[in-house]
Design a protein around this motif. Structure first.
Motif, short mmCIF file in Angstrom:
data_model
loop_
_atom_site.label_atom_id
_atom_site.label_comp_id
_atom_site.label_asym_id
_atom_site.label_seq_id
_atom_site.Cartn_x
_atom_site.Cartn_y
_atom_site.Cartn_z
N ASN A 16 17.21 -18.69 25.71
CA ASN A 16 16.41 -17.76 26.50
C ASN A 16 16.78 -17.73 27.99
N TRP A 30 16.10 -6.15 15.06
CA TRP A 30 14.95 -5.27 14.80
C TRP A 30 15.43 -3.96 14.18
N ARG A 321 14.40 -14.03 18.81
CA ARG A 321 14.43 -14.45 20.21
C ARG A 321 14.88 -15.89 20.42
N THR A 356 4.96 -18.67 14.65
CA THR A 356 3.58 -18.40 15.04
C THR A 356 2.70 -18.21 13.80
N CYS A 358 2.92 -15.72 11.84
CA CYS A 358 2.49 -14.32 11.89
C CYS A 358 2.48 -13.69 10.51
N HIS A 437 5.21 -19.64 33.01
CA HIS A 437 5.40 -18.19 33.08
C HIS A 437 4.13 -17.38 32.84
N ARG A 438 3.00 -18.08 32.77
CA ARG A 438 1.75 -17.37 32.50
C ARG A 438 0.66 -17.90 33.41
N ARG B 172 6.62 -0.99 18.52
CA ARG B 172 6.48 -1.95 17.43
C ARG B 172 5.00 -2.20 17.23
N GLU B 175 4.00 -6.18 15.88
CA GLU B 175 4.78 -7.39 16.14
C GLU B 175 3.90 -8.44 16.83
N CYS B 176 4.16 -9.68 16.45
CA CYS B 176 3.40 -10.82 16.98
C CYS B 176 3.61 -10.96 18.48
N GLY B 178 3.27 -13.83 20.11
CA GLY B 178 3.86 -15.13 20.45
C GLY B 178 2.89 -16.19 20.90
N SER B 191 7.69 -18.24 23.08
CA SER B 191 6.34 -17.71 23.18
C SER B 191 6.22 -16.74 24.36
N VAL B 192 6.72 -17.16 25.51
CA VAL B 192 6.65 -16.32 26.70
C VAL B 192 7.46 -15.04 26.51
N LYS B 193 8.64 -15.19 25.93
CA LYS B 193 9.49 -14.00 25.74
C LYS B 193 8.80 -13.00 24.79
N MET B 194 8.21 -13.52 23.74
CA MET B 194 7.50 -12.63 22.82
C MET B 194 6.35 -11.93 23.53
N LYS B 196 6.04 -11.33 26.77
CA LYS B 196 6.56 -10.35 27.73
C LYS B 196 6.96 -9.06 27.03
N ASP B 197 7.62 -9.21 25.88
CA ASP B 197 8.07 -8.02 25.15
C ASP B 197 6.90 -7.19 24.64
N ILE B 224 0.49 -13.33 31.16
CA ILE B 224 1.76 -12.69 31.54
C ILE B 224 1.53 -11.51 32.48
#
Lengths: 459, 244, 194
Positions: A16, A30, A321, A356, A358, A437-438, B172, B175-176, B178, B191-194, B196-197, B224
């Motif tokens: 990443n 995708w 990802r 996750t 999901c 990042h959050r 999408r 989509e999850c 994250g 997790s962060v990338k998911m 953000k997307d 985010i």
């Protein structure tokens, strides 16, 4: 010094670092998921097909010993030489000894995830044998000295410019070539020479039919056929779970396989090998390598239904990802994460957590493996077997203690919102991975419980 | 009909407004709803981390608090799914089994049990609906894009009754995000990338609010959004359905 | 012996017998035009399709489409001519490495995916449909079936040493998912439907 294997989170973090590349990887896969959707939605009976495929595989697993015996008997009657290998080592030795008997030093191989699982190439190279992978993607990662990152699309992680560089170095193509058409043509010429000169070819097996003793190999490139039909010796490696009862069941599986994998209505070639051609020797190696153990794990047995279409990878938001290599196992993605712990629970303890939960994987699976449920169940097994790290364990015990008691919970909550401190996403400092990042949620003036007490008078 | 209100721990502590809106909405719809004060957590954070064997006391506590109700309703698909799938209590398995069938996520309770057709709600904004995975793929709140099956959307059904609300479409749609419980810290990078997307998809399509039936996903996306200094807000679907 | 070990482990670990589904009949739209369906799918995956009245049209179309072809051979007697020599059997499949065009007559054509079922006895040698630069298939409309279930019903217990479904030219998308026709096998497939 022993080399420590990086875990999925560590490898994913490295992946990443280049966000643009992550976006590219995610979008590419995708797109394949969308092609799969389009293809599946063109078949009104799709869900019924999945259910049927699932039931056929359930039947196969419940009677596998007999099916394997029937397959062996019929294959032998067809003139095929059948071998049994308990593990990777034995499989590799068998391949080696077949080659030795014929005095063959060089072999061409089409895609076989089983041989990746067994690390056959490394083994044969150590013994002075030369193996060339003939699937284009496999050849590319072989030249790059990397494992495949996807079971159907081995070099999906590579950009065309990087492939151009590899071909320039290894195949002598002009520098700076990145046109897929030109690169593919280069590989075609190079591998055609290989096909024409190799005396032995190894292929995988997609399906083995118990009733007829034949096996089916599916490719788009035609590389399995080019190898097998030109070689004096054809070796096919199959996991014990590749059996299906009758030819007619292929109707179900061949309709599902490629639509799930890439969205194509069928692979270009679905080749049915029943007898060696005149003058040819045909071998089948039936491999266990942990599958019978997985069969004994009731919760995880269904993972053996897998037909290796890769749909779970394409749909997995984590796989897309983090890249296939982050799973540090021959088979990556969600299916890899439920297969790998069976082989080595300690080494792959991280994989069931790389999700996750999901559930998208279970929905696209053409044989309806409950992948995400199994990920959840593997977590329980891994923790119970002692492979969860200690800090996590302590935190969990504290959390359990608090959440099990309303009084402790309320007191903790009041004391600056206990949860803010102990739920892992809740500590506001640089050591908290949440905060990197959050932003944190704002702590409200009062909890719901406090509001309720103040505002609602219970009847 | 006696309804027990199950407010998940993190909603209780961080997002009381989602709990308050749920309570008020149910009262507005004439439901006899009570919040048992002894509740804490469903045990999901432990169980999803592989520590299901430590959730025995949480489970017993849940049973003690909720076994007396006709229905248990909660504004969290994820916690409800956990109870439905994993609530087991030693020596009280029969009772636990009954509880597992009585627990409802708010949206499904409104659509399937109360059969709400005419909400008096108003929310004149462009809204992006986040389909939380556990609510969608676990509780079937909305048809899943992977399946070849007829489309339906329970949250969509309710949102269509909200005056002025404009539901945006997404690239999408399911989509999850994250979040994934402890995944959000264990697998921080992905997790962060998911997240953000997912946020980007909503922003690109002009959302003023990102809403959903699970506050945990929204908390993650809110983190985010705030870090990106966005003015877009997250809101629990109960707050929209309760908005006047 | 590993065989005994594997079988014993399986017998110990296998679950209780789970029944095989008996019904493999799926609902079918009987109203669809199979020729049309086949053509659309075949073209979609890169094949060229000519619907012709008879095989006498074939030679001219091949000559027009492949003016450069040097070595052409046919396993189908009906189209053999001075320009299209008949297949001759050599034991060593490597001798076909320079074939530009090979012509075959598959046994079945499947409308849902344009796959053509061809058994070894119609290949000349097994390598030929793969090693040829271009492949030509002469498909009798009467051999069309709607889907794979129907195909396997027809195939039944027929014996063969080798047989394959071929759908289109060989292809790969391994490089950045860009579709390239002509991976290791034929660069093109031309189908004459008659």
């Amino acid at each position: 010094m022993s080399e420590t294997i990086k875990t999925h989170p560590e490898l994913a973090e490295i992946f990443n670092k280049d966000e643009e590349r992550v976006d590219w990887h995610d979008e590419t896969l995708w797109w394949i998921r969308q092609k799969r959707d389009k293809s599946a939605h063109s078949i009104p009976e799709w869900e019924q097909l999945r259910e049927t495929a699932s039931q056929i595989k359930n039947n196969v697993l419940s009677d596998l010993a007999n099916y394997l015996l029937a397959f062996e008997k019929n294959a032998k009657a067809n003139g095929i030489i059948v071998h049994w290998a308990a593990n990777a080592e034995e499989h590799n030795q068998q391949v080696h000894s077949i080659l030795k008997v014929h005095g063959i030093q060089q072999m061409v191989k089409s895609k076989s995830m089983l041989t990746e699982e067994c690390h056959l190439n490394e083994y044969l190279e150590k013994h002075g044998m030369d193996v060339i992978d003939s699937d284009l993607g496999e050849r590319i990662v072989q030249l790059a000295k990397e494992p495949p990152s996807h079971i159907v699309l081995p070099c999906i992680h590579k950009k065309k410019e990087e492939i151009g560089d590899l071909f320039h170095i290894h195949l002598g193509s002009p520098a700076g070539t990145s046109d897929p058409q030109v690169l593919t043509e280069t590989a075609r010429q190079h591998l055609r020479e290989t096909f024409l000169t190799r005396k032995a070819a190894l292929t995988g097996v997609n399906f083995a039919i118990a009733a007829t003793g034949e096996f089916v190999v599916c490719t788009n490139e035609g590389n399995a056929d080019m190898g097998a039909h030109l070689a004096d010796v054809h070796i096919a490696s199959m996991g014990i779970e590749k059996i299906i009862p009758d030819r007619k069941h292929l109707g179900v599986f061949l309709r599902l396989l490629t639509r799930s994998a890439t969205g194509q209505p069928i692979t270009t070639y679905s080749s049915h090998f029943k007898k060696p051609r005149k003058g040819q020797e045909m071998h089948i190696i039936i491999v266990d390598n942990g599958r019978t153990i997985q069969m004994g794990r009731e919760d995880f047995r269904a993972s053996l239904k897998c037909i290796r279409c890769g749909a779970c990878m394409n749909t997995c938001p984590v796989y897309r990802r983090s890249g296939g290599h982050s799973y540090h196992n021959a088979i990556s993605g969600p299916i890899g994460a439920i297969l790998a712990p069976n082989l080595d629970m300690k080494k792959y303890a991280d994989l069931p957590f790389a999700s996750t939960l999901c559930g998208s994987c279970s929905n696209v699976c053409p044989v309806k493996i409950d992948i995400h449920q199994q990920l959840y169940k593997w977590r329980q097994v891994i923790v119970k077997e002692g492979y969860a790290d200690t800090s996590k364990k302590l935190g969990m015990q504290l959390m359990t203690f608090t959440l099990s008691s309303p009084t402790v919970y309320r007191t903790a909550g009041k004391a600056g919102r206990w949860v803010l401190k102990h739920i892992p996403f809740a500590v506001n400092n640089q050591f908290n991975p949440w905060y990197k990042h959050r932003d944190m949620p704002e702590a409200p003036a009062e909890s719901f419980g406090e509001w309720y007490k103040k505002n609602v008078t219970d009847k | 009909m006696k309804v027990g209100l199950f407010i998940p721990c993190y909603v209780d502590q961080f997002y009381p407004n989602a709990g308050i809106a749920t309570y008020q909405l149910l009262r507005k719809l004439g439901v006899d709803v009570t919040y048992p004060a002894g509740q804490t957590c469903c045990g999901q954070p432990m169980a999803n981390s592989g520590f299901e064997h430590l959730t025995g006391d949480c489970n017993r506590l849940f049973l003690d608090n909720f076994s007396g109700f006709d229905y248990i309703v909660s504004p969290s698909g994820s916690c409800v799914l956990h109870i439905k799938d994993h609530l087991h209590v030693e020596n009280a398995e029969a009772e636990a089994t009954v509880v597992r069938t009585k627990v409802y996520e708010l949206v499904e309770f409104l659509v399937d049990i109360l059969k709400v057709k005419d909400l008096k709600a108003k929310f004149p904004h462009k809204v992006g609906l986040h389909q939380s995975c556990h609510g969608q793929r676990g509780l079937y709140l909305t048809q899943m894009t992977e399946l070849v099956a007829p489309y339906f959307s329970k949250p969509g059904q309710l949102l269509s009754q909200v005056e002025g609300l404009e539901l945006i479409s997404l690239s999408r749609e399911d989509e999850c995000c994250g979040f994934g419980g402890t995944f959000c810290v264990v697998e921080e990078a992905v997790s962060v990338k998911m997240g953000k997307d997912r946020v980007k998809d909503h922003l690109t399509h002009g959302a003023e609010y990102i809403i959903g039936a699970d506050m945990s996903c929204l908390m993650h996306m809110e983190g985010i959004l705030k870090r990106e200094n966005s003015t877009v807000k997250v809101m629990h679907i109960a707050e929209i359905l309760n908005a006047e | 012996m590993s065989k005994e070990k594997i079988l014993a482990a399986l017998r110990h670990n296998q679950p209780e017998i789970s029944a095989l589904p008996v019904n493999l009949a799926f609902e079918r739209d009987e109203s669809i035009n199979l020729v049309e369906k086949f053509r659309v799918i075949a073209e979609g995956i890169g094949s060229k399709v000519y619907v012709v009245a008879g095989l006498e049209e074939v030679a001219a179309l091949i000559a027009a489409d492949f003016p450069e072809a040097k070595r052409v051979l046919s396993t189908v007697a009906e189209v053999v001519s001075s320009a299209i020599p008949a297949f001759e059997l050599h034991e060593d499949p490597h001798t076909y490495a320079d074939v530009d065009i090979a012509i075959f007559k598959p046994r079945l054509a499947v409308a849902e995916n344009s796959a053509l079922w061809i058994t070894e006895d119609r290949m000349g040698v097994r390598a030929l449909p793969f090693i040829t630069q271009h492949i030509i298939m002469l498909v009798d409309k009467n051999t069309l079936v709607p889907d794979m279930h129907a195909a396997y019903e027809k195939i039944g217990d027929t014996d063969y040493g080798f047989s394959t479904f071929i759908a289109g030219p060989s292809k790969t998308a391994d490089i950045e998912q860009s579709l390239v026709l002509g991976a290791h096998g034929p660069r093109s497939m031309t189908i004459f439907m008659h």
